[in-house]
Design a protein around this motif. Sequence first.
Motif, PDB file in Angstrom:
ATOM      1  N   PHE A   2       2.788 -10.953   6.709  1.00  0.00           N
ATOM      2  CA  PHE A   2       3.604  -9.736   6.703  1.00  0.00           C
ATOM      3  C   PHE A   2       2.837  -8.509   6.203  1.00  0.00           C
ATOM      4  CE2 PHE A   2       4.366 -11.375   2.416  1.00  0.00           C
ATOM      5  CZ  PHE A   2       4.308 -10.222   1.637  1.00  0.00           C
ATOM      6  N   LYS A   3       1.610  -8.683   5.725  1.00  0.00           N
ATOM      7  CA  LYS A   3       0.818  -7.546   5.236  1.00  0.00           C
ATOM      8  C   LYS A   3       0.199  -6.801   6.428  1.00  0.00           C
ATOM      9  CE  LYS A   3       1.258  -8.126   0.717  1.00  0.00           C
ATOM     10  NZ  LYS A   3       1.794  -7.094  -0.204  1.00  0.00           N
ATOM     11  N   VAL A   4       1.061  -6.289   7.302  1.00  0.00           N
ATOM     12  CA  VAL A   4       0.596  -5.664   8.540  1.00  0.00           C
ATOM     13  C   VAL A   4      -0.090  -4.312   8.278  1.00  0.00           C
ATOM     14  CG1 VAL A   4       2.244  -6.854  10.017  1.00  0.00           C
ATOM     15  CG2 VAL A   4       2.920  -4.714   8.899  1.00  0.00           C
ATOM     16  N   LYS A   5       0.336  -3.599   7.244  1.00  0.00           N
ATOM     17  CA  LYS A   5      -0.310  -2.320   6.931  1.00  0.00           C
ATOM     18  C   LYS A   5      -1.759  -2.549   6.508  1.00  0.00           C
ATOM     19  CE  LYS A   5       4.056  -0.321   5.328  1.00  0.00           C
ATOM     20  NZ  LYS A   5       4.799   0.158   4.137  1.00  0.00           N
ATOM     21  N   ALA A   6      -1.977  -3.586   5.712  1.00  0.00           N
ATOM     22  CA  ALA A   6      -3.335  -3.916   5.269  1.00  0.00           C
ATOM     23  C   ALA A   6      -4.203  -4.279   6.469  1.00  0.00           C
ATOM     24  CB  ALA A   6      -3.294  -5.065   4.265  1.00  0.00           C
ATOM     25  N   GLY A  63     -13.750  -8.978  13.507  1.00  0.00           N
ATOM     26  CA  GLY A  63     -13.316 -10.331  13.195  1.00  0.00           C
ATOM     27  C   GLY A  63     -13.433 -10.628  11.719  1.00  0.00           C
ATOM     28  N   GLY A  64     -12.518 -11.469  11.247  1.00  0.00           N
ATOM     29  CA  GLY A  64     -12.598 -11.879   9.857  1.00  0.00           C
ATOM     30  C   GLY A  64     -11.246 -12.292   9.318  1.00  0.00           C
ATOM     31  N   THR A  65     -11.250 -12.640   8.050  1.00  0.00           N
ATOM     32  CA  THR A  65     -10.030 -13.038   7.355  1.00  0.00           C
ATOM     33  C   THR A  65      -9.786 -12.080   6.202  1.00  0.00           C
ATOM     34  OG1 THR A  65     -10.396 -15.371   7.897  1.00  0.00           O
ATOM     35  CG2 THR A  65      -8.849 -14.894   6.110  1.00  0.00           C
ATOM     36  N   LEU A  66      -8.561 -11.596   6.098  1.00  0.00           N
ATOM     37  CA  LEU A  66      -8.170 -10.676   5.035  1.00  0.00           C
ATOM     38  C   LEU A  66      -7.018 -11.290   4.263  1.00  0.00           C
ATOM     39  CD1 LEU A  66      -8.350  -7.850   3.682  1.00  0.00           C
ATOM     40  CD2 LEU A  66      -6.682  -7.073   5.393  1.00  0.00           C
ATOM     41  N   GLU A  67      -7.247 -11.547   2.974  1.00  0.00           N
ATOM     42  CA  GLU A  67      -6.197 -12.121   2.130  1.00  0.00           C
ATOM     43  C   GLU A  67      -5.800 -11.119   1.059  1.00  0.00           C
ATOM     44  OE1 GLU A  67      -5.255 -16.023  -0.706  1.00  0.00           O
ATOM     45  OE2 GLU A  67      -7.251 -15.730   0.162  1.00  0.00           O
ATOM     46  N   ILE A  68      -4.496 -10.954   0.884  1.00  0.00           N
ATOM     47  CA  ILE A  68      -3.966 -10.052  -0.130  1.00  0.00           C
ATOM     48  C   ILE A  68      -3.247 -10.872  -1.199  1.00  0.00           C
ATOM     49  CG2 ILE A  68      -2.465  -8.086  -0.614  1.00  0.00           C
ATOM     50  CD1 ILE A  68      -4.728  -7.365   1.255  1.00  0.00           C
ATOM     51  N   VAL A  69      -3.628 -10.657  -2.448  1.00  0.00           N
ATOM     52  CA  VAL A  69      -2.953 -11.276  -3.591  1.00  0.00           C
ATOM     53  C   VAL A  69      -2.495 -10.146  -4.496  1.00  0.00           C
ATOM     54  CG1 VAL A  69      -3.160 -12.882  -5.513  1.00  0.00           C
ATOM     55  CG2 VAL A  69      -4.502 -13.258  -3.437  1.00  0.00           C
ATOM     56  N   SER A  70      -1.218 -10.134  -4.844  1.00  0.00           N
ATOM     57  CA  SER A  70      -0.701  -8.992  -5.593  1.00  0.00           C
ATOM     58  C   SER A  70       0.265  -9.407  -6.687  1.00  0.00           C
ATOM     59  CB  SER A  70       0.006  -8.015  -4.641  1.00  0.00           C
ATOM     60  OG  SER A  70       0.501  -6.892  -5.349  1.00  0.00           O
ATOM     61  N   THR A  71       0.206  -8.670  -7.804  1.00  0.00           N
ATOM     62  CA  THR A  71       1.187  -8.847  -8.882  1.00  0.00           C
ATOM     63  C   THR A  71       2.170  -7.669  -8.900  1.00  0.00           C
ATOM     64  OG1 THR A  71      -0.228  -7.732 -10.518  1.00  0.00           O
ATOM     65  CG2 THR A  71      -0.480 -10.118 -10.289  1.00  0.00           C
ATOM     66  N   PRO A  83       5.453  -5.980  -7.358  1.00  0.00           N
ATOM     67  CA  PRO A  83       6.617  -6.280  -6.519  1.00  0.00           C
ATOM     68  C   PRO A  83       6.750  -5.283  -5.383  1.00  0.00           C
ATOM     69  CG  PRO A  83       7.321  -5.361  -8.628  1.00  0.00           C
ATOM     70  CD  PRO A  83       5.853  -5.634  -8.738  1.00  0.00           C
ATOM     71  N   VAL A  84       7.242  -5.762  -4.249  1.00  0.00           N
ATOM     72  CA  VAL A  84       7.327  -4.956  -3.031  1.00  0.00           C
ATOM     73  C   VAL A  84       8.671  -4.219  -2.971  1.00  0.00           C
ATOM     74  CG1 VAL A  84       7.373  -5.058  -0.505  1.00  0.00           C
ATOM     75  CG2 VAL A  84       5.798  -6.525  -1.788  1.00  0.00           C
ATOM     76  N   GLY A  85       8.627  -2.971  -2.513  1.00  0.00           N
ATOM     77  CA  GLY A  85       9.853  -2.207  -2.301  1.00  0.00           C
ATOM     78  C   GLY A  85      10.499  -1.691  -3.564  1.00  0.00           C
ATOM     79  N   LYS A  86       9.716  -1.615  -4.647  1.00  0.00           N
ATOM     80  CA  LYS A  86      10.267  -1.228  -5.938  1.00  0.00           C
ATOM     81  C   LYS A  86       9.764   0.121  -6.440  1.00  0.00           C
ATOM     82  CE  LYS A  86      12.482  -5.144  -6.317  1.00  0.00           C
ATOM     83  NZ  LYS A  86      13.967  -5.175  -6.290  1.00  0.00           N
ATOM     84  N   GLY A  87       8.894   0.772  -5.669  1.00  0.00           N
ATOM     85  CA  GLY A  87       8.383   2.068  -6.073  1.00  0.00           C
ATOM     86  C   GLY A  87       7.195   2.016  -7.005  1.00  0.00           C
ATOM     87  N   LEU A  88       6.495   0.885  -7.032  1.00  0.00           N
ATOM     88  CA  LEU A  88       5.342   0.718  -7.918  1.00  0.00           C
ATOM     89  C   LEU A  88       4.019   0.769  -7.148  1.00  0.00           C
ATOM     90  CD1 LEU A  88       6.637  -2.080 -10.345  1.00  0.00           C
ATOM     91  CD2 LEU A  88       7.006   0.390 -10.428  1.00  0.00           C
ATOM     92  N   ALA A  89       4.053   1.332  -5.969  1.00  0.00           N
ATOM     93  CA  ALA A  89       2.848   1.550  -5.139  1.00  0.00           C
ATOM     94  C   ALA A  89       2.213   0.258  -4.643  1.00  0.00           C
ATOM     95  CB  ALA A  89       1.809   2.391  -5.895  1.00  0.00           C
ATOM     96  N   SER A  90       3.029  -0.707  -4.286  1.00  0.00           N
ATOM     97  CA  SER A  90       2.487  -1.985  -3.816  1.00  0.00           C
ATOM     98  C   SER A  90       1.677  -1.814  -2.533  1.00  0.00           C
ATOM     99  CB  SER A  90       3.619  -3.003  -3.595  1.00  0.00           C
ATOM    100  OG  SER A  90       4.536  -2.535  -2.611  1.00  0.00           O
ATOM    101  N   SER A  91       2.206  -1.062  -1.573  1.00  0.00           N
ATOM    102  CA  SER A  91       1.486  -0.869  -0.304  1.00  0.00           C
ATOM    103  C   SER A  91       0.230  -0.036  -0.493  1.00  0.00           C
ATOM    104  CB  SER A  91       2.394  -0.204   0.730  1.00  0.00           C
ATOM    105  OG  SER A  91       3.452  -1.050   1.103  1.00  0.00           O
ATOM    106  N   SER A  92       0.340   1.040  -1.287  1.00  0.00           N
ATOM    107  CA  SER A  92      -0.837   1.879  -1.531  1.00  0.00           C
ATOM    108  C   SER A  92      -1.948   1.079  -2.193  1.00  0.00           C
ATOM    109  CB  SER A  92      -0.461   3.073  -2.417  1.00  0.00           C
ATOM    110  OG  SER A  92       0.469   3.911  -1.775  1.00  0.00           O
ATOM    111  N   ALA A  93      -1.577   0.246  -3.168  1.00  0.00           N
ATOM    112  CA  ALA A  93      -2.575  -0.576  -3.853  1.00  0.00           C
ATOM    113  C   ALA A  93      -3.209  -1.577  -2.893  1.00  0.00           C
ATOM    114  CB  ALA A  93      -1.942  -1.295  -5.038  1.00  0.00           C
ATOM    115  N   ASP A  94      -2.398  -2.186  -2.021  1.00  0.00           N
ATOM    116  CA  ASP A  94      -2.940  -3.102  -1.009  1.00  0.00           C
ATOM    117  C   ASP A  94      -4.006  -2.394  -0.172  1.00  0.00           C
ATOM    118  OD1 ASP A  94      -1.222  -5.126  -1.768  1.00  0.00           O
ATOM    119  OD2 ASP A  94       0.091  -4.954  -0.017  1.00  0.00           O
ATOM    120  N   LEU A  95      -3.676  -1.196   0.297  1.00  0.00           N
ATOM    121  CA  LEU A  95      -4.567  -0.480   1.212  1.00  0.00           C
ATOM    122  C   LEU A  95      -5.861  -0.050   0.536  1.00  0.00           C
ATOM    123  CD1 LEU A  95      -1.944   1.690   3.134  1.00  0.00           C
ATOM    124  CD2 LEU A  95      -2.968  -0.477   3.836  1.00  0.00           C
TER     125      LEU A  95
END
Length: 310
Positions: free
Chosen positions: A69-73, A89-97, A99-111
């Motif tokens: 589901f990390k389509v933006k990344a 080509g390659g593999t991209l793995e995202i590990v995050s602490t 929370p999503v959709g809470k206003g804590l910049a989860s997507s920005s940090a992923d990117l």
Amino acid sequence: MYTDILNIPSKLPVRQEGTGISSGTFGEMLQGVLTNGKPFLVTLPINRFSKAIFKPSLSKESIEVIPEFKVKAKCLCEMILRDNNLPLGGTLEIVSTIPVGKGLASSSADLVAVSRAIELAYDLTLDINKLEQYLASIEPTDGVMYSSIVSYYHREAKLKDYIGNVPALTIISHDEGGEINTIDFNRRYYNYEIDVKQEYELLLKKLITAINNNDYKGIGEITTRSAILHQNVSPKRTLNQMIDINNEINGLGVVVAHSGTYIGILISQHDEEYYKKLGMAKQLISKLSDDVHVMHTINQGEKSYGKQFN
């Protein structure tokens, strides 16, 4: 050689993988619209992190992202590789602490973490203005790519001003529940009166002075005022109770995720009564919510940065 077919320099430095880390931000110290009509925010970096691990592969023709589901990344990864004439080509793995959709910049940090992972994997240095162009094409973006506190035009993904070092603060918070989509939130139009825009202009000036003078009480007064002003845009149902709790423990003020669901109380880590206030805040907030969290501000250059992933 395969690299010749792709028009890739055969001696391009490629590591087995690259790892990038970015912090989130506890909402915003201040968010509103200035007299120039531009929406802005002021960051508050915290010890919640996103880590991206990128493993280039010449045998693959696409990017596999984990979790899916990390389509933006994935989108950013493809943009960077394509624009720099690198194998797609390659593999991209995202590990995050964060929370999503809470206003804590989860997507920005992923990117931001993705960009840093690719830089390490291919020994690249991305121009920050170019990175911001990428981010702006994906979604409104917090200024988490900068190590200090900044004021930021989040809808344009452009820096306004460097402000200063991150003050040593603890945020005792709770989540009011639900999720807010950043893109949908920023599509809304709010008609700010000129006097409100002028107040935001003044608050920003006062906040810059407070941060640079280590005036923690002044910082808390401004974050509280920002939370109150934002009630007309995205109300927090427990704001009044949190203000009362802050006053009861003699905290610095309240702070909110303006486009999210978190609300917290600020206390200084240098306060002589730090542990007493921390305990009182946790106890009193637990009467409002079972979902109480303690977070701490962080400078991205600190040795403890990303320690949770070690």
